[in-house]
Design a protein around this motif. Structure first.
Motif, PDB file in Angstrom:
ATOM      1  N   LYS A   2       0.842  -1.177   0.000  1.00 24.12           N
ATOM      2  CA  LYS A   2       0.000   0.000   0.000  1.00 24.12           C
ATOM      3  C   LYS A   2       0.890   1.244   0.000  1.00 24.12           C
ATOM      4  CE  LYS A   2      -3.636  -2.286   2.645  1.00 24.12           C
ATOM      5  NZ  LYS A   2      -4.440  -2.270   3.891  1.00 24.12           N
ATOM      6  N   TYR A  26     -13.476   5.608   8.918  1.00 30.45           N
ATOM      7  CA  TYR A  26     -13.570   4.442   9.799  1.00 30.45           C
ATOM      8  C   TYR A  26     -15.010   3.974   9.971  1.00 30.45           C
ATOM      9  CZ  TYR A  26      -8.681   4.006  11.036  1.00 30.45           C
ATOM     10  OH  TYR A  26      -7.325   3.770  10.974  1.00 30.45           O
ATOM     11  N   ILE A  29     -15.591   1.763   6.882  1.00 33.98           N
ATOM     12  CA  ILE A  29     -14.831   0.521   6.742  1.00 33.98           C
ATOM     13  C   ILE A  29     -14.847  -0.321   8.014  1.00 33.98           C
ATOM     14  CG2 ILE A  29     -13.326   1.668   5.070  1.00 33.98           C
ATOM     15  CD1 ILE A  29     -11.106   1.635   7.220  1.00 33.98           C
ATOM     16  N   HIS A  32     -15.044  -4.307   7.879  1.00 32.08           N
ATOM     17  CA  HIS A  32     -13.906  -4.863   7.156  1.00 32.08           C
ATOM     18  C   HIS A  32     -12.618  -4.633   7.927  1.00 32.08           C
ATOM     19  CE1 HIS A  32     -11.259  -4.971   3.304  1.00 32.08           C
ATOM     20  NE2 HIS A  32     -11.399  -6.178   3.813  1.00 32.08           N
ATOM     21  N   PHE A  33     -12.452  -3.436   8.479  1.00 32.26           N
ATOM     22  CA  PHE A  33     -11.280  -3.103   9.278  1.00 32.26           C
ATOM     23  C   PHE A  33     -11.161  -4.048  10.474  1.00 32.26           C
ATOM     24  CE2 PHE A  33      -9.552  -0.840  12.974  1.00 32.26           C
ATOM     25  CZ  PHE A  33      -8.308  -0.466  12.499  1.00 32.26           C
ATOM     26  N   THR A  36      -9.660  -7.529  10.150  1.00 33.34           N
ATOM     27  CA  THR A  36      -8.211  -7.631   9.972  1.00 33.34           C
ATOM     28  C   THR A  36      -7.455  -7.280  11.239  1.00 33.34           C
ATOM     29  OG1 THR A  36      -7.883  -5.324   9.263  1.00 33.34           O
ATOM     30  CG2 THR A  36      -8.530  -6.923   7.574  1.00 33.34           C
ATOM     31  N   ARG A  37      -8.159  -6.923  12.302  1.00 34.18           N
ATOM     32  CA  ARG A  37      -7.527  -6.488  13.549  1.00 34.18           C
ATOM     33  C   ARG A  37      -7.991  -7.395  14.688  1.00 34.18           C
ATOM     34  NH1 ARG A  37      -5.555  -4.051   9.937  1.00 34.18           N
ATOM     35  NH2 ARG A  37      -4.742  -1.914   9.943  1.00 34.18           N
ATOM     36  N   ARG A 174       2.894  -1.286   4.086  1.00 32.62           N
ATOM     37  CA  ARG A 174       2.913   0.130   3.733  1.00 32.62           C
ATOM     38  C   ARG A 174       4.284   0.522   3.196  1.00 32.62           C
ATOM     39  NH1 ARG A 174       0.470  -0.424   8.788  1.00 32.62           N
ATOM     40  NH2 ARG A 174       2.422   0.053   9.847  1.00 32.62           N
ATOM     41  N   TRP A 187      -7.233   2.373   2.140  1.00 31.94           N
ATOM     42  CA  TRP A 187      -7.921   1.151   2.562  1.00 31.94           C
ATOM     43  C   TRP A 187      -8.822   0.732   1.406  1.00 31.94           C
ATOM     44  CZ3 TRP A 187      -7.298  -1.703   6.949  1.00 31.94           C
ATOM     45  CH2 TRP A 187      -8.186  -2.768   7.121  1.00 31.94           C
ATOM     46  N   TYR A 221     -10.465   4.110   0.270  1.00 30.97           N
ATOM     47  CA  TYR A 221     -10.710   5.154   1.266  1.00 30.97           C
ATOM     48  C   TYR A 221      -9.369   5.562   1.863  1.00 30.97           C
ATOM     49  CZ  TYR A 221     -15.516   3.549   0.878  1.00 30.97           C
ATOM     50  OH  TYR A 221     -16.758   3.204   0.395  1.00 30.97           O
ATOM     51  N   ASN A 222      -9.035   6.812   1.720  1.00 35.15           N
ATOM     52  CA  ASN A 222      -7.750   7.312   2.200  1.00 35.15           C
ATOM     53  C   ASN A 222      -7.873   7.851   3.616  1.00 35.15           C
ATOM     54  OD1 ASN A 222      -5.937   6.820   0.065  1.00 35.15           O
ATOM     55  ND2 ASN A 222      -6.875   8.466  -1.123  1.00 35.15           N
ATOM     56  N   ARG A 223      -7.097   7.270   4.529  1.00 35.09           N
ATOM     57  CA  ARG A 223      -7.084   7.693   5.924  1.00 35.09           C
ATOM     58  C   ARG A 223      -5.867   8.566   6.173  1.00 35.09           C
ATOM     59  NH1 ARG A 223      -6.261   2.082   8.365  1.00 35.09           N
ATOM     60  NH2 ARG A 223      -5.150   1.901   6.394  1.00 35.09           N
TER      61      ARG A 223
END
Length: 282
Positions: A2, A26, A29, A32-33, A36-37, A174, A187, A221-223
Motif C-alpha cells: 500500500k 472508519y 470501513i 472490514h477493518f 483484519t484487527r 505500507r 484502505w 478510502y484514504n485515511r
C-alpha cells in the motif's frame, strides 16, 4: 503493498479535516477493518498482563476493542473501558471476545481522545494504540498525550502509547517513499465486501476516495496519518508532560511536593514507535 501519498493538512480547521479524512472513513470501513484487527501486539499484551489485579483503565481510541478482553492469562483481573469516536467500531468493541454461546458485553463509551470527560486521576492505567497519529496537528497530538496523563492516577498511573513510524519493516504492507510525514494511507474495499458489511452507515461520505485506475467494483478510502520519525514520540511526551508542570524523569529521594512522569521504556516495534510512562507524586 500500500503506497502512501502525501497529505496537505488544513491548518485552519484540523477538526473538520479529521472528521473527513479519519472519522467518516472508519465508520465506512468498520466491519472490514475489524476483520483484519484481531491479534494483540506482544508488548501491549504484556503491559496489560503486568497490571495489578483490580485496576481500572481506559483504552483511548479502542477501535474494535481487541484489547478489552486482555489479559488473557488473568481474565477479569483488570477492567478496561473502551472509548472511540466511531459508532460503528464501538458496536463491534461492545462484544469483543465473545464467542458462540458466550455473549460478553464490554464497557464502552463514545468520546473524543481530546475530550476531558473524566475527573483527573480517574483511572489506574491508559493505553492509546494507533490513534494519536490520526490527529492533524502537533498541538492536538500533544493535547491527546496530556489527556492520557491527566486521566491516570498521579501516584501510580501507567500509560502506553503506540503510533505508526516512518521506518517500516520488511513485513509491512505500507511503503512510505518520500511522501513526507503527513500522508494518506489507502484502505481498499470491494463491492462484495461492502455488501456484507452489517454496520450502520455514517451520514457523510468520506471525501478522499480514489477510483481511477481501479476496477469498477473497488473503492479506496484514504485515511490521514502523521507518520512519526525517530525520537518524535518521546519528544512529544516530554513536551506534553512539561506543559502540565510535570517533572520528566524518575522519582528521586530529594523530591518533595512534586508531580512527575517517568519514561519506563520507549522503542520501535514492527513499524510502530511506542512509549511506556509512569506517573509519580512525592
Amino acid at each position: 503493498m500500500k503506497s502512501v501519498t502525501s497529505a496537505v493538512v488544513d491548518n485552519d480547521d484540523p477538526q473538520a479535516y479529521e472528521d473527513q479524512h479519519v472519522h467518516a472513513v472508519y465508520d465506512h470501513i468498520a466491519s472490514h477493518f475489524s476483520s483484519t484487527r484481531y491479534k494483540p501486539w506482544p508488548i501491549i499484551a504484556a503491559f496489560l498482563d503486568s497490571l495489578p489485579t483490580g485496576w481500572i483503565g481506559l483504552d483511548s481510541g479502542t477501535g474494535n476493542g481487541k484489547y478489552l478482553p486482555l489479559p488473557a492469562e488473568r481474565p477479569g483481573s483488570v477492567l478496561t473501558i473502551g472509548m472511540d469516536r466511531s459508532w460503528n467500531l464501538l458496536q463491534i468493541a461492545k462484544h469483543a471476545g465473545s464467542g458462540p454461546g458466550l455473549p460478553i458485553t464490554r464497557e464502552i463509551v463514545r468520546g473524543d481522545v481530546l475530550g476531558n470527560g473524566w475527573r483527573d486521576g480517574a483511572f489506574d492505567y491508559a493505553i492509546s494504540i494507533a490513534t494519536i497519529h490520526h490527529l492533524a496537528s502537533h498541538q492536538r497530538r500533544q493535547l491527546a498525550v496530556q489527556r492520557l496523563l491527566q486521566c491516570v492516577s498521579p501516584a501510580h498511573g501507567r500509560v502506553l502509547i503506540y503510533v505508526w513510524a516512518v521506518e517500516q519493516d520488511d513485513l509491512s504492507k505500507r511503503t512510505c517513499g518520500s511522501g513526507g510525514l503527513d500522508v494518506f494511507v489507502p484502505w481498499v474495499m470491494s463491492q462484495q465486501t461492502t455488501a456484507h458489511t452489517k454496520t450502520r452507515q455514517p451520514t457523510r461520505e468520506p471525501a478522499s476516495t480514489q477510483k481511477d485506475a481501479l476496477p469498477a467494483d473497488v473503492s479506496v478510502y484514504n485515511r490521514y496519518y502523521h507518520m512519526f520519525a525517530e525520537g518524535e514520540l518521546t519528544k512529544l511526551v516530554e513536551e506534553a508532560a512539561e506543559g502540565m508542570g510535570l517533572i520528566v524523569g524518575p522519582l528521586t529521594i530529594d523530591a518533595t511536593n512534586k508531580l512527575g512522569c517517568e519514561i519506563i521504556r520507549d522503542g520501535w516495534e514492527r513499524s510502530n514507535y511506542y512509549i511506556e510512562l509512569r506517573r509519580w507524586i512525592s
